[in-house]
Design a protein around this motif. Structure first.
Motif, PDB file in Angstrom:
ATOM      1  N   UNK A 339       9.295 -45.139  14.124  1.00  0.00           N
ATOM      2  CA  UNK A 339       8.711 -46.312  14.787  1.00  0.00           C
ATOM      3  C   UNK A 339       9.065 -47.577  14.011  1.00  0.00           C
ATOM      4  N   UNK A 340       8.980 -47.501  12.680  1.00  0.00           N
ATOM      5  CA  UNK A 340       9.373 -48.632  11.836  1.00  0.00           C
ATOM      6  C   UNK A 340      10.854 -48.942  12.021  1.00  0.00           C
ATOM      7  N   UNK A 341      11.654 -47.885  12.023  1.00  0.00           N
ATOM      8  CA  UNK A 341      13.101 -48.017  12.205  1.00  0.00           C
ATOM      9  C   UNK A 341      13.414 -48.706  13.535  1.00  0.00           C
ATOM     10  N   UNK A 342      12.736 -48.262  14.587  1.00  0.00           N
ATOM     11  CA  UNK A 342      12.959 -48.824  15.920  1.00  0.00           C
ATOM     12  C   UNK A 342      12.523 -50.285  15.983  1.00  0.00           C
ATOM     13  N   UNK A 343      11.344 -50.564  15.436  1.00  0.00           N
ATOM     14  CA  UNK A 343      10.787 -51.916  15.513  1.00  0.00           C
ATOM     15  C   UNK A 343      11.662 -52.927  14.791  1.00  0.00           C
ATOM     16  N   UNK A 344      12.112 -52.577  13.591  1.00  0.00           N
ATOM     17  CA  UNK A 344      12.991 -53.490  12.842  1.00  0.00           C
ATOM     18  C   UNK A 344      14.336 -53.637  13.550  1.00  0.00           C
ATOM     19  N   UNK A 345      14.831 -52.565  14.142  1.00  0.00           N
ATOM     20  CA  UNK A 345      16.099 -52.629  14.879  1.00  0.00           C
ATOM     21  C   UNK A 345      16.016 -53.607  16.040  1.00  0.00           C
TER      22      UNK A 345
END
Length: 363
Positions: A339-345
Motif C-alpha cells: 500500500x505504501x509502495x502504491x501510494x508513493x508511486x
C-alpha cells in the motif's frame, strides 16, 4: 464525504467498503499508450491479499481484479481506468455486538461524531481493506514509472523492538519476497515473525516501521510551496489507516544534528550533480534532488485485539466493555508495504506528469 482522491494530473479515486459488494479505483489522467494487463494489477493486489500466511487475517479473499474501462487492446486509451474487486468472504455476524459501542483505537466514535452514522461491519469505509483501491492505482502508476526507469520499493524495517540491519537497496526487492514479514534483513525477519505470532497467541498486536525507497528519480519533481514533493508523500502515507508518523531522510534525527552534519554537500559524478550523503532523503526545498527518495512511516499496532477493553454504549451513554472477535492481522506492517509502495508511486507519477517528464496525453 470528500477526500477519496490522490493526485492532480494523474489521480486515483478509491471506493468501496470492507463488507460492501465491491471495492476499487478509478484512475484518471493516465496517458494513452501505456501497456498494462489484468496480471500487472493482480500481481500487486496479491501482495496485500489476506489469508496468505499465519501472520495475516484468516479472511479468505482471492481479490481477483476486473477491469471495467480505460484499457483497449492491452493499452490505456486515455480515458478513465476503472477496476473492481468483489468481496466474497464477508462475515458481519461478529460485529453485531459492537454496534453503537466504539472500538478503542478505531475511527468508530470519530466517524459517528462527524457523520452521525457509521458502518460498523469491519470498519466500513475506514477499513484497511479499502486500500485495494490504492494498490490498483499504484499498479498503473508503477507501469508508468517503468517507462522512465523509476522503481519504488517498500519493506518492513522494524516490528515492535526488533529492527532490521542495513541492507543494500539492490537486495531489498528480492529479499522481501523470501519471507512472510516482507523484511529485507534475513536475520531479523524470523525474529519479527516470532514476535508477531507471540502477540497473536496473547490476543494482542504489535506495530512497526515501513520504509519506502524511490530509486532513480530525476531532479526537479515537486512544487516549491504547498505542493512540495515531501509534503505530498507525507500526506498520502498519513492517509493510510494506522500510520501515525512519517519521516523523510534522517527524519527526527535532524533535530539532534548540527548544520555541518545535516547538510548534503554537492559534487559532480560523471557530469551528473549528486550529493555525498543523502540526509535530506532525496528532497530539498520540496523538490527532488535526483538522489534516492527515502521515507519511513510508523505503523501502530492493529487496534482490533481480542482482550477485554473498556468503551461506552452510545445508545445508553454509559460505560461498558467489549471483546472484539473476528479475523484481524496481529501486525499490519507486512500487508501495508504494498500500500505504501502504491501510494508513493501514485504521487511520483503525478509529479512526473506535472513537471513534464511524462507526456500527459500519450506515451
Amino acid at each position: 464525504m470528500s477526500g477519496n482522491k490522490i493526485g492532480k494530473m494523474f489521480n486515483v479515486t478509491t471506493f468501496g467498503s470492507s463488507h460492501g459488494k465491491a471495492l476499487g479505483a478509478t484512475i484518471d489522467g493516465c496517458p494513452a499508450g501505456l501497456e498494462i494487463s489484468v496480471k500487472d494489477i493482480q500481481t500487486e493486489l496479491d501482495k496485500r491479499r489476506p489469508g496468505t500466511s499465519q501472520i495475516t487475517t484468516s479472511r479468505q479473499e482471492s481479490d481477483k481484479v476486473e477491469i471495467l474501462s480505460g484499457i483497449f487492446d492491452g493499452k490505456t486509451d486515455g480515458t478513465p481506468i476503472t477496476a473492481v474487486v468483489y468481496n466474497k468472504d464477508m462475515d458481519s455476524s461478529s460485529y453485531e455486538n459492537l454496534k453503537n459501542k466504539p472500538r478503542p483505537g478505531h475511527g468508530d466514535y470519530t466517524w459517528t461524531a462527524r457523520y452521525g452514522a457509521y458502518d460498523y461491519r469491519g470498519g466500513g469505509r475506514g477499513s484497511g481493506r479499502t486500500t485495494i483501491g490504492q494498490v490498483i492505482g499504484g499498479a498503473v502508476a508503477k507501469k508508468l514509472l517503468d517507462t522512465v526507469e523509476i522503481k519504488v520499493i517498500s519493506h518492513v524495517t522494524q516490528v515492535g523492538t526488533v529492527k532490521a540491519g542495513k541492507i543494500d537497496p539492490k537486495d531489498i526487492e528480492s529479499n522481501i519476497e523470501s519471507n512472510i514479514v516482507r523484511c529485507a534483513d534475513p536475520d531479523a525477519a524470523p525474529r519479527m515473525e516470532a514476535l508477531i505470532l507471540h502477540m497473536k497467541e496473547q490476543g494482542d498486536s504489535v506495530g512497526g516501521v515501513v520504509e519506502t525507497i524511490v530509486l532513480n528519480p530525476p531532479a526537479g519533481l515537486g512544487e516549491p510551496v504547498f505542493d512540495k514533493l515531501d509534503s505530498d508523500i507525507a500526506k498520502v502515507l498519513m492517509g493510510i489507516g494506522s500510520v501515525k508518523g512519517v519521516e523523510i531522510g534522517v527524519g527526527f534525527l535532524a533535530a539532534e544534528l548540527k548544520g555541518s552534519q545535516m547538510n548534503d554537500e554537492f559534487h559532480m559524478d560523471k557530469d551528473i550533480v549528486k550529493t555525498k550523503t543523502n540526509h535530506c532523503g532525496g528532497i530539498l526545498g520540496g523538490i527532488s534532488t535526483g538522489m534516492p527518495i527515502i521515507v519511513r512511516m510508523a505503523v501502530k499496532p492493529t487496534p482490533s485485539i481480542s482482550k477485554i477493553q473498556k468503551t461506552i454504549d452510545l445508545n445508553l451513554m454509559e460505560d461498558t466493555e467489549i471483546i472484539i472477535s473476528g479475523r484481524h492481522d496481529p501486525c499490519i506492517c507486512p500487508r501495508i508495504t504494498p500500500v505504501a509502495e502504491a501510494s508513493v508511486s501514485i504521487v511520483i507519477a503525478d509529479h512526473l506528469i506535472r513537471a513534464g517528464f511524462i507526456n500527459p496525453i500519450k506515451l
